[in-house]
Design an enzyme around this catalytic site. Structure first.
Site, PDB file in Angstrom:
ATOM      1  N   ASN A 213       0.812  -1.139  -0.019  1.00  0.00           N
ATOM      2  CA  ASN A 213       0.093   0.099   0.081  1.00  0.00           C
ATOM      3  C   ASN A 213       0.765   1.075  -0.044  1.00  0.00           C
ATOM      4  OD1 ASN A 213      -1.828   2.244   0.505  1.00  0.00           O
ATOM      5  ND2 ASN A 213      -2.431   1.365   2.624  1.00  0.00           N
TER       6      ASN A 213
ATOM      7  N   LYS B   8       0.145   4.221   0.000  1.00  0.00           N
ATOM      8  CA  LYS B   8      -0.254   5.340   0.311  1.00  0.00           C
ATOM      9  C   LYS B   8      -0.237   6.835  -0.612  1.00  0.00           C
ATOM     10  CE  LYS B   8      -0.147   3.363   4.954  1.00  0.00           C
ATOM     11  NZ  LYS B   8      -0.173   3.302   6.420  1.00  0.00           N
TER      12      LYS B   8
ATOM     13  N   HIS C  94      -9.410   1.055   4.781  1.00  0.00           N
ATOM     14  CA  HIS C  94      -8.060   1.374   5.751  1.00  0.00           C
ATOM     15  C   HIS C  94      -8.335   2.283   6.877  1.00  0.00           C
ATOM     16  CE1 HIS C  94      -4.086   2.470   6.464  1.00  0.00           C
ATOM     17  NE2 HIS C  94      -3.857   1.461   5.963  1.00  0.00           N
TER      18      HIS C  94
ATOM     19  N   GLU D 124      -6.812   4.917   7.768  1.00  0.00           N
ATOM     20  CA  GLU D 124      -6.482   6.257   7.573  1.00  0.00           C
ATOM     21  C   GLU D 124      -7.984   6.656   6.892  1.00  0.00           C
ATOM     22  OE1 GLU D 124      -2.853   5.582   5.581  1.00  0.00           O
ATOM     23  OE2 GLU D 124      -1.889   4.939   7.611  1.00  0.00           O
TER      24      GLU D 124
ATOM     25  N   GLU E 252      -5.253  -4.791  10.758  1.00  0.00           N
ATOM     26  CA  GLU E 252      -4.040  -3.790  10.742  1.00  0.00           C
ATOM     27  C   GLU E 252      -4.387  -3.133  12.052  1.00  0.00           C
ATOM     28  OE1 GLU E 252      -2.147  -2.346   6.729  1.00  0.00           O
ATOM     29  OE2 GLU E 252      -4.066  -1.021   7.194  1.00  0.00           O
TER      30      GLU E 252
ATOM     31  N   GLY F 243       2.811   2.301  10.928  1.00  0.00           N
ATOM     32  CA  GLY F 243       3.685   3.456  10.816  1.00  0.00           C
ATOM     33  C   GLY F 243       4.374   3.750  11.993  1.00  0.00           C
TER      34      GLY F 243
ATOM     35  N   SER G 154       3.791  -2.085  10.308  1.00  0.00           N
ATOM     36  CA  SER G 154       5.166  -2.003  10.472  1.00  0.00           C
ATOM     37  C   SER G 154       5.674  -3.399  10.168  1.00  0.00           C
ATOM     38  CB  SER G 154       5.524  -1.680  11.897  1.00  0.00           C
ATOM     39  OG  SER G 154       5.235  -0.292  12.174  1.00  0.00           O
TER      40      SER G 154
HETATM   41  P1  13P Z   1       3.116   0.443   7.737  1.00  0.00           P
HETATM   42  O1  13P Z   1       3.647  -0.844   7.017  1.00  0.00           O
HETATM   43  O2  13P Z   1       4.030   1.640   7.195  1.00  0.00           O
HETATM   44  O3  13P Z   1       3.109   0.564   9.305  1.00  0.00           O
HETATM   45  O4  13P Z   1       1.657   0.599   7.306  1.00  0.00           O
HETATM   46  C1  13P Z   1       0.847  -0.400   7.293  1.00  0.00           C
HETATM   47  C2  13P Z   1      -0.444  -0.058   6.650  1.00  0.00           C
HETATM   48  O5  13P Z   1      -1.091   1.030   6.911  1.00  0.00           O
HETATM   49  C3  13P Z   1      -0.688  -0.890   5.153  1.00  0.00           C
HETATM   50  O6  13P Z   1      -1.853  -0.574   4.719  1.00  0.00           O
END
Ligand code: 13P
Length: 262
Positions: free
Chosen positions: A10, A12, A96, A98, A168, A174, A214
């Site tokens: 992903n 982002k 997601h 976010e 997740e 992150g 992560s």
């Molecule tokens: P990270 O791998 O940067 O922690 O992000 C995970 C994520 O949100 C994947 O959709």
């Protein structure tokens, strides 16, 4: 039953079109011999066409990071399933954390998006997961159950078979703080139990449950060693070619290398 592993990047809100082409070429070159695992990348909307063209001939799929539940109309800023078909997306990430937190997406909207995604033959990747506060107040399982139940309302068992679920935990995204393999397995086996109770054993054994938060080259193998972890949804480490390649390679106990075709 062991399910075929799936590793999804992903990206982002990172990567311009030229950067996308460079990264996709690096990933393509790094993974051209690796078999036994499904791989997909999900660049931002503006890069999908370039990524699709660059992926031509590779066994790597394309996904989008979101999609509108409507097919067309006055929905300023939204992207329809038809547009994602145009650029040959196979997967679409939905719900997601976010999108939920920053853009206020609700379980009800996510449910409508999943129905539309299935109607257009995409593979929806439904994200679920609790915040740190919810985990600390021992509500993680309750929150995930609520997301699971509401986001999948109205779907038949035959639809569910085509859905991928990504667990997740928000506190792991992150932050560099990965869930331990035991924490991941505990939630994944809980999700599989929910699937079994609602849709039966056969379907529950077919659905792939990915872990996200992560994920790095040095923690993927231990996560994948757990019986209910079928792959990963990778954020930060998926936008660096070398680390994504290593995550895919390390996800398999013994990567199957196909003969090189020239
Ligand atoms: P990270 O791998 O940067 O922690 O992000 C995970 C994520 O949100 C994947 O959709």
């Amino acid at each position: 039953m062991k399910r075929r592993p799936l590793i999804v990047g992903n990206w982002k809100m990172y990567k311009s079109i030229p950067e996308t082409i460079t990264l996709v070429n690096v990933i393509k070159a790094g993974l051209y011999k690796v078999a036994g695992v499904d791989v997909a990348v999900c660049p931002p909307f503006t890069s999908l066409k370039a990524a699709s063209e660059t992926l031509e001939g590779a066994k790597i799929d394309l996904g989008a990071q979101d999609m509108c539940s409507e097919v067309e109309g006055a929905f300023t800023g939204a992207i329809s399933p038809l547009m994602l078909k145009d650029v040959r997306c196979r997967y679409v990430i939905l719900g997601h954390s976010e999108r939920r937190k920053i853009f206020g997406e609700t379980n009800g909207e996510i449910n409508r998006k999943i129905s539309t995604a299935l109607r257009f033959s995409f593979v929806p990747i439904l994200c679920v997961g609790e915040t740190l506060e919810e985990r600390e107040s021992k509500r993680a399982f309750e929150v995930v159950k609520e997301q699971f139940d509401t986001c999948l309302i109205g779907l038949a068992a035959s639809d569910i078979e085509r859905v991928v679920i990504a667990y997740e935990p928000v506190w792991a995204i992150g932050t560099g703080r990965t869930a331990t393999p035991e924490q991941a397995e505990q939630m994944h086996s809980y999700i599989r139990r929910l699937l079994k109770e609602k849709y039966g054993e056969v379907v529950s054994e077919r659905v792939r449950i990915l872990y996200g938060g992560s994920v790095k080259p040095d923690n993927i193998a231990l996560l994948m060693a757990k019986s209910n972890v079928d792959g990963a949804l990778v954020g930060g480490a998926s936008i660096k070619g070398e680390s994504f390649i290593q995550i895919v390679t390390n996800a398999l106990p013994e990567p199957l290398l196909e003969p090189v075709r020239r």
